[in-house]
Design an enzyme around this catalytic site. Structure first.
Site, PDB file in Angstrom:
ATOM      1  N   HIS A   1      44.789  29.329  41.235  1.00  0.00           N
ATOM      2  CA  HIS A   1      45.796  30.189  41.866  1.00  0.00           C
ATOM      3  C   HIS A   1      46.232  29.505  43.170  1.00  0.00           C
ATOM      4  CE1 HIS A   1      47.212  33.798  44.042  1.00  0.00           C
ATOM      5  NE2 HIS A   1      47.225  34.441  42.885  1.00  0.00           N
TER       6      HIS A   1
ATOM      7  N   GLN B   1      39.450  37.297  39.430  1.00  0.00           N
ATOM      8  CA  GLN B   1      39.694  37.795  38.068  1.00  0.00           C
ATOM      9  C   GLN B   1      38.398  38.103  37.313  1.00  0.00           C
ATOM     10  OE1 GLN B   1      42.410  38.733  36.647  1.00  0.00           O
ATOM     11  NE2 GLN B   1      43.734  37.989  38.277  1.00  0.00           N
TER      12      GLN B   1
ATOM     13  N   ASP C   1      36.276  31.384  43.319  1.00  0.00           N
ATOM     14  CA  ASP C   1      37.262  32.451  43.457  1.00  0.00           C
ATOM     15  C   ASP C   1      37.032  33.418  42.295  1.00  0.00           C
ATOM     16  OD1 ASP C   1      39.497  34.034  43.056  1.00  0.00           O
ATOM     17  OD2 ASP C   1      40.947  32.403  43.270  1.00  0.00           O
TER      18      ASP C   1
ATOM     19  N   LYS D   1      41.575  44.311  42.463  1.00  0.00           N
ATOM     20  CA  LYS D   1      41.448  43.888  41.062  1.00  0.00           C
ATOM     21  C   LYS D   1      40.149  44.402  40.452  1.00  0.00           C
ATOM     22  CE  LYS D   1      44.490  39.957  41.564  1.00  0.00           C
ATOM     23  NZ  LYS D   1      44.640  38.509  41.739  1.00  0.00           N
TER      24      LYS D   1
ATOM     25  N   CYS E   1      51.571  32.569  40.154  1.00  0.00           N
ATOM     26  CA  CYS E   1      50.970  31.889  41.311  1.00  0.00           C
ATOM     27  C   CYS E   1      50.107  30.711  40.876  1.00  0.00           C
ATOM     28  CB  CYS E   1      50.132  32.847  42.168  1.00  0.00           C
ATOM     29  SG  CYS E   1      51.074  34.186  42.872  1.00  0.00           S
TER      30      CYS E   1
HETATM   31  C1  LIG Z   1      44.859  37.660  42.578  1.00  0.00           C
HETATM   32  C2  LIG Z   1      44.188  36.365  42.708  1.00  0.00           C
HETATM   33  C3  LIG Z   1      44.065  35.740  43.947  1.00  0.00           C
HETATM   34  C4  LIG Z   1      44.657  36.314  45.196  1.00  0.00           C
HETATM   35  O1  LIG Z   1      44.115  37.576  45.481  1.00  0.00           O
HETATM   36  P1  LIG Z   1      44.755  38.472  46.633  1.00  0.00           P
HETATM   37  O2  LIG Z   1      44.145  39.812  46.389  1.00  0.00           O
HETATM   38  O3  LIG Z   1      46.245  38.463  46.419  1.00  0.00           O
HETATM   39  O4  LIG Z   1      44.368  37.873  47.934  1.00  0.00           O
HETATM   40  C5  LIG Z   1      43.400  34.544  44.002  1.00  0.00           C
HETATM   41  N1  LIG Z   1      42.874  33.977  42.902  1.00  0.00           N
HETATM   42  C6  LIG Z   1      42.967  34.553  41.702  1.00  0.00           C
HETATM   43  C7  LIG Z   1      42.325  33.891  40.520  1.00  0.00           C
HETATM   44  C8  LIG Z   1      43.623  35.767  41.559  1.00  0.00           C
HETATM   45  O5  LIG Z   1      43.720  36.329  40.355  1.00  0.00           O
END
Ligand SMILES: *Cc1c(COP(=O)(O)O)cnc(C)c1O
Length: 414
Positions: A131, A211, A208, A234, A372
């Site tokens: 992302h 998801q 990260d 999320k 993104c």
């Molecule tokens: C949504 C997402 C982000 C960014 O998260 P925010 O809540 O917008 O800060 C980063 N990495 C992944 C894999 C995402 O799905």
């Protein structure tokens, strides 16, 4: 002689769905089919109530007041931190920092760790399927330090090429930043294996998890990473709140990210000293209601059979793949072996955004575009995709609605 009967655990998605008030509404005259869960998840009533209750009954600033309300707010806020620590398998909750979300968490590490530690010639490995939030902060840190951001190749299936990763993993690499689950394709990345190899090569690992946490349980100790981050929104929680977990010794050695109230021990114009973890990284009034709402979401999930929920999402994805296989010109983008409920596709003769709008007219919410993840789109040679992303409250009826919507679009556009 009886054969042992295999027990089929049916996950009752319709029952879970009833806990989410927004899902009962109609959109454009159709029952809402919400398939944009990778962008944000909906909130169960208990989360909405926990936030409202906090403002109704306990609202006060935290950590400062001598009065009862402030004490109550502080207790709830810190109990929320404990909940997150348990949720991630972290034994010391001082390693759990509140942020605004994944983006801010990664920036915190990029500013407080990378800008301090990296030198000319150092490398940060970032797979092609990241992302933008897990690319751009590293590019900024690299620009400031002379370090280099090096992409790790991804296969046509949309999986990290582990052989190529090994080849890149030399002593210049200081950090590997990788998502647990790709938001664009749903790929579940082998982060445990990646962390093992990276750490053996002397690099730190940031995962990260934005998801991942909404789809399956995560234990950061078992993963063996150094930093883990996710966003509340999320995970069926509120927006504006997120988490950064980091190893205590790393966080202790990192300078503050933002300066202000709460993060100091003593301030004077001769120089200031900083508070202990986690407060060193939490300048200003935090998102108290957000933390409490997130804890309510975690609490809600503790009542859900998460293995059954994950299996249910897998079924929804498999059904979508099977039921769209005969639609001419439809092509799924990426084919990861392990995927967390995401169906990303393109259809000949139909621009993703046109298809998205046509689905919206039928009450079906999907995402279209680059998600993104422009480098990944470039790698897979598509300008963008239509992405349907499932959550535990989606049902087979949702899949049927999506497939019917795509078929309708196909007749209109071909
Ligand atoms: C949504 C997402 C982000 C960014 O998260 P925010 O809540 O917008 O800060 C980063 N990495 C992944 C894999 C995402 O799905």
């Amino acid at each position: 002689m009886n054969q042992p009967q295999s027990i089929v655990v049916e996950f009752d998605a319709a029952d879970v769905r009833r806990d989410f008030p927004i899902l009962a509404q109609e959109i454009n005259g159709h029952p809402l089919v919400y398939l944009d869960n990778a962008a944000t998840t909906q909130k169960p009533e208990v989360v909405i109530e926990a936030i409202a209750d906090y403002y109704r009954s306990d609202n006060a600033n935290v950590h400062r007041g001598v009065h009862t309300l402030s004490d109550r707010a502080t207790q709830k806020f810190e109990a929320a931190r404990e909940s997150v620590a348990r949720f991630l398998g972290v034994s010391d909750s001082r390693e759990v920092l509140w942020t605004r979300g994944t983006t801010e968490s990664i920036n915190l590490v990029a500013y407080s760790w990378a800008r301090q530690q990296l030198r000319t010639g150092d490398r940060i490995l970032v797979p092609w399927l990241e992302h933008h939030s897990d690319i751009v902060p590293w590019q900024l840190a690299a620009q400031a330090t002379g370090a280099e951001v090096v992409p790790v190749p991804v296969t046509d299936r949309g999986e990290i090429d582990l052989d190529a990763f090994d080849e890149l993993l030399d002593d210049r690499v200081r950090l590997v930043a990788v998502n647990h689950v790709s938001n664009a394709l749903g790929t579940i990345n082998p982060v445990e294996e990646i962390a093992r190899r990276a750490r053996a090569a002397g690099a730190l690992v940031l995962v990260d998890g934005a998801q991942a946490v909404g789809h399956f349980p995560v234990n950061v100790e078992a993963l063996g990473c150094d930093f883990y981050t996710f966003s509340g929104h999320k995970l069926f929680g509120p927006t504006g709140i997120g988490v950064l977990w980091g190893r205590g010794e790393l966080l202790d050695a990192m300078p503050p990210f933002l300066g202000g109230g709460e993060m100091i021990e003593r301030v004077s114009f001769a120089g200031s000293t900083f508070n202990a973890l986690p407060f060193k990284f939490e300048a200003g009034t935090p998102h108290i209601a957000g933390a409490i709402g997130l804890a309510a979401a975690i609490d809600y999930l503790s009542g859900v059979d998460r293995a059954a929920a994950a299996a249910h999402e897998e079924t929804l994805l498999a059904e979508t793949i099977a039921r769209t296989a005969d639609i001419p010109g439809l092509r799924r983008i990426g084919a990861p072996t392990r995927s967390a409920g995401i169906f990303s596709f393109v259809m000949d003769g139909c621009h993703p955004s046109d298809l998205g709008m046509l689905l919206d007219e039928q009450g079906i919410a999907v995402r279209t575009g680059h998600h993104c993840a422009q480098p990944l789109m470039e790698r897979l040679a598509v300008p963008g995709t239509v992405r349907a992303s499932y959550s535990m409250y989606n049902t087979l009826e949702d899949v049927e609605a999506l497939v019917a919507g795509i078929r309708k679009a196909h007749t209109l556009f071909s």
